[in-house]
Design an enzyme around this catalytic site. Structure first.
Site, short mmCIF file in Angstrom:
data_model
loop_
_atom_site.label_atom_id
_atom_site.label_comp_id
_atom_site.label_asym_id
_atom_site.label_seq_id
_atom_site.Cartn_x
_atom_site.Cartn_y
_atom_site.Cartn_z
N TYR A 65 12.84 -24.57 28.40
CA TYR A 65 11.47 -24.47 27.88
C TYR A 65 10.47 -24.60 29.03
CZ TYR A 65 7.10 -26.10 25.88
OH TYR A 65 5.78 -26.25 25.59
N ASP A 108 15.53 -34.24 28.52
CA ASP A 108 14.37 -35.14 28.46
C ASP A 108 14.19 -35.95 29.74
OD1 ASP A 108 12.89 -34.95 26.15
OD2 ASP A 108 14.14 -36.34 25.01
N1 UDP Z 1 12.16 -38.31 20.18
C1 UDP Z 1 12.99 -39.24 19.56
N2 UDP Z 1 13.39 -38.98 18.28
C2 UDP Z 1 13.06 -37.86 17.61
C3 UDP Z 1 12.21 -36.91 18.24
C4 UDP Z 1 11.78 -37.17 19.53
O1 UDP Z 1 13.33 -40.26 20.15
O2 UDP Z 1 13.50 -37.69 16.46
C5 UDP Z 1 11.68 -38.56 21.55
C6 UDP Z 1 12.02 -37.47 22.54
O3 UDP Z 1 13.30 -37.65 23.10
C7 UDP Z 1 10.88 -37.63 23.56
C8 UDP Z 1 9.71 -38.13 22.71
O4 UDP Z 1 10.28 -38.62 21.49
O5 UDP Z 1 11.21 -38.62 24.50
C9 UDP Z 1 8.70 -37.05 22.37
O6 UDP Z 1 9.44 -35.94 21.86
P1 UDP Z 1 8.74 -34.71 21.17
O7 UDP Z 1 9.84 -33.79 20.71
O8 UDP Z 1 7.77 -35.19 20.16
O9 UDP Z 1 7.88 -34.03 22.31
P2 UDP Z 1 8.32 -33.43 23.75
O10 UDP Z 1 8.32 -34.60 24.69
O11 UDP Z 1 9.63 -32.76 23.60
O12 UDP Z 1 7.22 -32.47 24.07
#
Ligand code: UDP
Length: 328
Positions: free
Chosen positions: A140, A284
């Site tokens: 991404y 991540d």
């Molecule tokens: N996350 C989590 N559980 C979930 C969804 C997301 O722990 O069910 C964590 C994810 O690993 C990241 C943070 O929350 O560290 C934010 O994730 P999100 O997908 O909202 O946004 P991104 O960082 O991918 O843009």
């Protein structure tokens, strides 16, 4: 002349359309409605179509008088991109090249591009500066960085002026309560936690508890979607003034761990929210926190809802009023 907003039926796109309409701009939205919602487009003209179809997007420019483009249309899920990179290259890169080609042929030379903190990968410094190294840890982020680089070359060759906005974690909902976040399937942290509060799911999974962070969970910089939308309008104005192409971070400069975000949602909703530790999500980085000093200094960007509790309150308000999202 109109501002073309691709992906304007999506989450950040629809909030930006709302800001543009507020400013009496003429708006044309192009969206394939695969992820976006017709009901989210609260003004302007909606043209349904897909940027992967190069003839379709050329036709949009031929038939409409377009002055500038704000480009959101893309796939946005980090985890999915790791499992299916070609899907991301196809929609995020090839479709954008079609858009840039159509812009070039139509003589449109201003674009605000929706990029991401995921272009940085594991950061070398916190907070992250725009000049820091970019080494994405997932497709991404890589596809967004590829487009950023293409924009740079198009500027040199054709004079395409751009503002790249690298967002950190967009969240919250419009103050009217009429538009908000509705992804299907939902993959973002705050709406998923809210689904637990609403009894739609039993618990929230915490993806990884062994990161090198104070509580072991990932730290992110959460920013209100309307503050992001505002930044797009400022960036557009800057391009209209004939300024050079620039890249800006957009965040609040404050990191919250996954556990801290869950606690804020518990406080705002008053609900007991069960959280369960789960494996790390591939791709991540441990910590992503922005320095947004550049856009504050150069464009006068001033976030109105920098406080996470305020942001979550606006999201809670939207979800309570729209328990099924946009679907009736
Ligand atoms: N996350 C989590 N559980 C979930 C969804 C997301 O722990 O069910 C964590 C994810 O690993 C990241 C943070 O929350 O560290 C934010 O994730 P999100 O997908 O909202 O946004 P991104 O960082 O991918 O843009």
């Amino acid at each position: 002349m109109a501002v073309l907003v691709t992906g304007g039926a999506g989450y950040i796109g629809s909030h930006t359309v709302a800001e543009l309409i507020d400013k009496n701009e003429e708006v044309i939205v192009v969206d394939n409605l695969e992820k976006g919602h017709r009901e989210a487009v609260i003004g302007g003209k909606l043209i349904v179509g897909d940027l992967r179809d190069s003839e379709f997007i050329k036709d949009v420019f031929n038939k409409n008088s377009i002055e500038a483009v704000i480009h959101f249309a893309a796939y946005i899920e980090v985890g999915e991109s790791v499992g299916n990179p070609l899907k991301y290259y196809n929609n995020n890169v090839i479709a954008t090249l079609n858009l840039l080609t159509a812009m070039k042929e139509a003589g449109v030379n201003k674009i605000v591009f929706s990029s991401t903190a995921a272009t940085y990968g594991e950061p070398e410094n916190i907070p992250i500066l725009e000049t820091d190294k970019t080494l994405p840890t997932n497709p991404y982020g890589e596809t967004k960085l590829t487009v950023e680089k293409a924009l740079n070359w198009c500027d040199k060759a054709y004079g395409t002026k751009y503002a790249v906005l690298r967002y950190f974690n967009a969240c919250g909902a419009h103050k009217s309560g009429k538009i908000g976040e509705d992804h299907n399937p939902e993959s973002h942290l705050i709406p998923l936690i809210i689904q637990v509060a609403m009894g739609k799911r039993d618990y929230i999974s915490i993806f990884g508890n062994d990161y090198n962070t104070p509580d072991g969970t990932c730290v992110r910089d959460y920013i209100h979607v309307s503050d992001l939308a505002q930044a797009h309008c400022l960036a557009l104005e800057k391009l209209r003034r004939g300024n050079d192409s620039q890249t800006y971070n957009l965040g609040n400069g404050k990191g919250f761990s996954v556990r801290e975000v869950i606690d804020v949602v518990r406080k705002v909703t008053g609900c007991k929210i069960e959280a369960v530790d789960a494996p790390r999500r591939p791709g991540d980085p441990a910590v992503l926190v922005a320095s947004s000093e550049k856009i504050k200094n150069e464009l006068g960007w001033a976030p109105e809802a920098a406080d996470l509790e305020m942001i979550v309150e606006s999201a809670w308000n939207w979800h309570k009023q729209h328990p099924k999202g946009y679907s009736k």
